[in-house]
Design an enzyme around this catalytic site. Structure first.
Site, short mmCIF file in Angstrom:
data_model
loop_
_atom_site.label_atom_id
_atom_site.label_comp_id
_atom_site.label_asym_id
_atom_site.label_seq_id
_atom_site.Cartn_x
_atom_site.Cartn_y
_atom_site.Cartn_z
N ASP A 1 -9.36 -5.88 -4.65
CA ASP A 1 -8.52 -4.85 -4.04
C ASP A 1 -9.15 -3.47 -4.14
O ASP A 1 -9.94 -3.19 -5.04
CB ASP A 1 -7.17 -4.84 -4.78
CG ASP A 1 -6.01 -4.35 -3.94
OD1 ASP A 1 -6.23 -3.53 -3.03
OD2 ASP A 1 -4.88 -4.78 -4.21
N HIS B 1 -7.35 -5.82 -0.60
CA HIS B 1 -6.17 -5.00 -0.36
C HIS B 1 -5.18 -5.71 0.57
O HIS B 1 -3.98 -5.52 0.46
CB HIS B 1 -6.59 -3.66 0.25
CG HIS B 1 -5.53 -2.61 0.17
ND1 HIS B 1 -4.90 -2.26 -1.01
CD2 HIS B 1 -4.96 -1.83 1.13
CE1 HIS B 1 -4.01 -1.32 -0.78
NE2 HIS B 1 -4.03 -1.04 0.51
N SER C 1 0.84 -1.20 0.00
CA SER C 1 0.00 0.00 0.00
C SER C 1 0.88 1.25 0.00
O SER C 1 1.70 1.42 -0.90
CB SER C 1 -0.97 -0.06 1.18
OG SER C 1 -2.02 0.86 1.03
#
Length: 356
Positions: free
Chosen positions: A299, A326, A155
């Site tokens: 995601d 995610h 991320s």
């Protein structure tokens, strides 16, 4: 700011893990020297079980950041860059179930401002360029280099990993960009045009109104996000079943760092957030080291964009997690780790072959 759960920010393509999850990697990869892997007798961190506070220099003074080594391997050492910004290493704790048995050494690390490290109040420190220099200082302190250093960013950590590679790739053996696109504007478009419309229209309308009113502390905001967004795109499990490391990471999130860089909205990066215009898509071909991108079907980030990213790297490959969101390291765990281990070991094997 809302309550305890912010977003988790943040050549030829070789495809990995595109079908059903595999339970193991090839047999030749499954025989680490366990005694050597667990031997810390020659390490300066033996007393603390691998944990160290590393001093770093910043334009605003000296601070310390927390790291913890797991295992020993002279040619495969992975430094983990957590999300947020302002998250913690805790989201990576599931790596303990997979990497030790493969003999891969790895390092937990809380970036400056995060829970286990120093948390200065000077907001001028929360800049991507400064974080890059912090990572470089951590690398030097840990003794990682071209012959063994893999950098994995998840991320926001993926943004940081890309920025690090663009400046310091000569120090890298391999790069892993987990669940992060190379363009925030493209991410904003995906959130607006794809993720939002997947919600019931009345839910989306109410969320948009809360955001328009800048009423992010309204409990209703999280009441709507949890069942309609988080359990569909952040971590695909009922909230009551979310793993303890994930809950601890959210509870320890530094909201000041998070809001300054990511902003308060959960539908993209907007407002005055410093990452709002970040875009490195055109620079991906400059990263020459072997690079793996990881994307999940569900995601918050566009999996097709992450597939495209892999095609831009001279040595790019793509790991697709069909059940993943995610946090695919939890909700498509076997696919994620089988592909990750395969990549690390193949890069290591190729490097050893070239050295002969």
């Amino acid at each position: 700011m809302k309550s305890f759960i912010p977003a988790l920010l943040l050549g030829t393509v070789i495809f990995q893990g595109c079908s059903a999850p595999a339970d193991s990697v090839t047999a030749e990869h499954n025989s680490p020297d366990l005694v050597g892997y667990l031997d810390s007798s020659s390490k300066e961190d033996q007393l603390s079980g691998g944990a160290r506070m590393i001093p770093i220099s910043t334009p605003k003074g000296e601070y310390k950041v927390w790291t913890k080594r797991v295992g020993n391997n002279p040619t495969m050492k992975v430094l983990l860059l957590h999300g947020g910004p302002g998250g913690t290493h805790e989201a990576f704790e599931c790596f303990d179930s997979y990497l030790p048995k493969e003999g891969i050494e790895y390092y937990y690390y809380d970036q400056l401002g995060s829970h286990y490290s120093d948390q200065p109040n000077d907001t001028s420190l929360w800049q991507t360029e400064r974080f890059v220099e912090e990572v470089e200082q951590v690398r030097q302190a840990l003794g990682l280099g071209k012959e063994n250093f893999y950098l994995l960013g998840h991320s926001w950590g993926g943004i940081l990993a890309m920025e690090y590679a663009l400046k310091y790739q000569d120090n890298l053996k391999g790069l892993i960009i987990s669940n992060m696109m190379s363009s925030v504007p493209a991410y904003n478009t995906y959130a607006e045009e794809v993720l939002g419309p997947q919600m019931a229209p009345e839910v989306l309308a109410e969320l948009k109104q809360i955001e328009a009113n800048n009423d992010f502390s309204n409990p209703r905001y999280m009441e709507l996000l949890l069942p309609n967004f988080y359990t569909k795109h952040a971590l695909r499990m009922p909230v009551a079943e979310w793993p303890d490391p994930v809950n601890r990471m959210f509870n320890h999130m530094n909201q000041t760092v998070y809001v300054q860089m990511q902003g308060p909205s959960e539908f993209g990066i907007r407002g005055n957030a410093s990452l709002k215009n970040w875009d490195r898509s055109a620079d991906l071909p400059k990263i020459k080291v072997p690079t793996l991108t990881i994307g999940g079907e569900h995601d918050t980030m566009d999996p097709e964009h992450m597939k495209w990213m892999a095609s831009q790297f001279p040595q790019g490959s793509y790991l697709y997690c069909p059940e993943g969101s995610h946090m695919a390291m939890y909700d498509d765990q076997k696919t994620y780790f089988n592909g990750l281990v395969k990549f690390i070991k193949e890069v290591d094997s190729e490097a050893k072959s070239k050295a002969l």
